[in-house]
Design a protein around this motif. Structure first.
Motif, PDB file in Angstrom:
ATOM      1  N   ARG A  50       6.096  15.885  33.746  1.00 53.14           N
ATOM      2  CA  ARG A  50       4.879  15.348  34.357  1.00 53.14           C
ATOM      3  C   ARG A  50       5.116  15.087  35.851  1.00 53.14           C
ATOM      4  O   ARG A  50       4.276  15.430  36.687  1.00 53.14           O
ATOM      5  CB  ARG A  50       4.420  14.067  33.667  1.00 53.14           C
ATOM      6  N   ALA A  51       6.237  14.479  36.188  1.00 54.54           N
ATOM      7  CA  ALA A  51       6.540  14.204  37.600  1.00 54.54           C
ATOM      8  C   ALA A  51       6.623  15.508  38.391  1.00 54.54           C
ATOM      9  O   ALA A  51       6.088  15.609  39.502  1.00 54.54           O
ATOM     10  CB  ALA A  51       7.848  13.424  37.720  1.00 54.54           C
ATOM     11  N   SER A  52       7.265  16.498  37.829  1.00 52.35           N
ATOM     12  CA  SER A  52       7.378  17.798  38.481  1.00 52.35           C
ATOM     13  C   SER A  52       5.995  18.436  38.646  1.00 52.35           C
ATOM     14  O   SER A  52       5.662  18.976  39.702  1.00 52.35           O
ATOM     15  CB  SER A  52       8.288  18.709  37.659  1.00 52.35           C
ATOM     16  N   HIS A  53       5.196  18.353  37.606  1.00 53.05           N
ATOM     17  CA  HIS A  53       3.845  18.909  37.636  1.00 53.05           C
ATOM     18  C   HIS A  53       2.977  18.196  38.684  1.00 53.05           C
ATOM     19  O   HIS A  53       2.237  18.846  39.436  1.00 53.05           O
ATOM     20  CB  HIS A  53       3.216  18.789  36.247  1.00 53.05           C
ATOM     21  N   GLU A  54       3.072  16.877  38.737  1.00 45.61           N
ATOM     22  CA  GLU A  54       2.276  16.121  39.715  1.00 45.61           C
ATOM     23  C   GLU A  54       2.697  16.442  41.145  1.00 45.61           C
ATOM     24  O   GLU A  54       1.851  16.549  42.036  1.00 45.61           O
ATOM     25  CB  GLU A  54       2.381  14.623  39.427  1.00 45.61           C
ATOM     26  N   GLU A  55       3.999  16.609  41.369  1.00 42.48           N
ATOM     27  CA  GLU A  55       4.477  16.978  42.707  1.00 42.48           C
ATOM     28  C   GLU A  55       3.965  18.366  43.079  1.00 42.48           C
ATOM     29  O   GLU A  55       3.536  18.602  44.208  1.00 42.48           O
ATOM     30  CB  GLU A  55       6.005  16.941  42.781  1.00 42.48           C
TER      31      GLU A  55
END
Length: 141
Positions: free
Chosen positions: A66-71
């Motif tokens: 999720r963090a990677s996707h949001e970035e």
């Protein structure tokens, strides 16, 4: 037969300026109108692709994914914002073209030149004035 004509950044044939050709004649105006219009359309299609990509988000991410996707989404939104600003510059260039001001420096009035416009179709200043403006901005800092 091999096509030896130079291509611009959009893959279109670059304008082949003839010796003693009048600057910003109807053929040049039509060429740059096509370049600017196609470029605008390409950017519009890219923005549409971003919207579809952002809307097709999956809710099944673990925290790291999720963090990677949001970035990734943040980066894409920044790129999309740059595209929108570029689209605004293209619209202004098309307006200058319509008004007969396209291809001439907004600061000193000299011809910007076909080669510079091929490299940067939204240019509104000659190299000299643009360089001076950049130096001034750098010093203001």
């Amino acid at each position: 037969m091999v096509d030896t004509k130079e291509k611009n950044f959009l893959g279109m044939d670059s304008y082949d300026e003839a010796d003693e050709e009048e600057y910003m004649n109807p053929m040049q105006v039509e060429h740059f109108k096509k370049v600017l219009t196609l470029w605008y359309q390409v950017l519009l299609n890219e923005v549409d692709g971003v919207v579809v990509s952002l809307q097709s988000e999956s809710s099944h991410f673990d925290q790291i994914d999720r963090a990677s996707h949001e970035e990734s989404q943040r980066m894409e939104l920044r790129a999309s914002d740059r595209r929108r600003r570029l689209q605004s510059k293209i619209v202004k260039a098309l307006l200058r073209l319509k008004q007969g001001d396209y291809g001439f420096c907004k600061s000193c009035g000299v011809a910007i030149g076909v080669q510079r416009l091929e490299a940067r179709p939204t240019a509104d200043e000659c190299i000299k004035c643009k360089t001076i403006a950049e130096i001034y901005e750098e010093r203001r800092g």
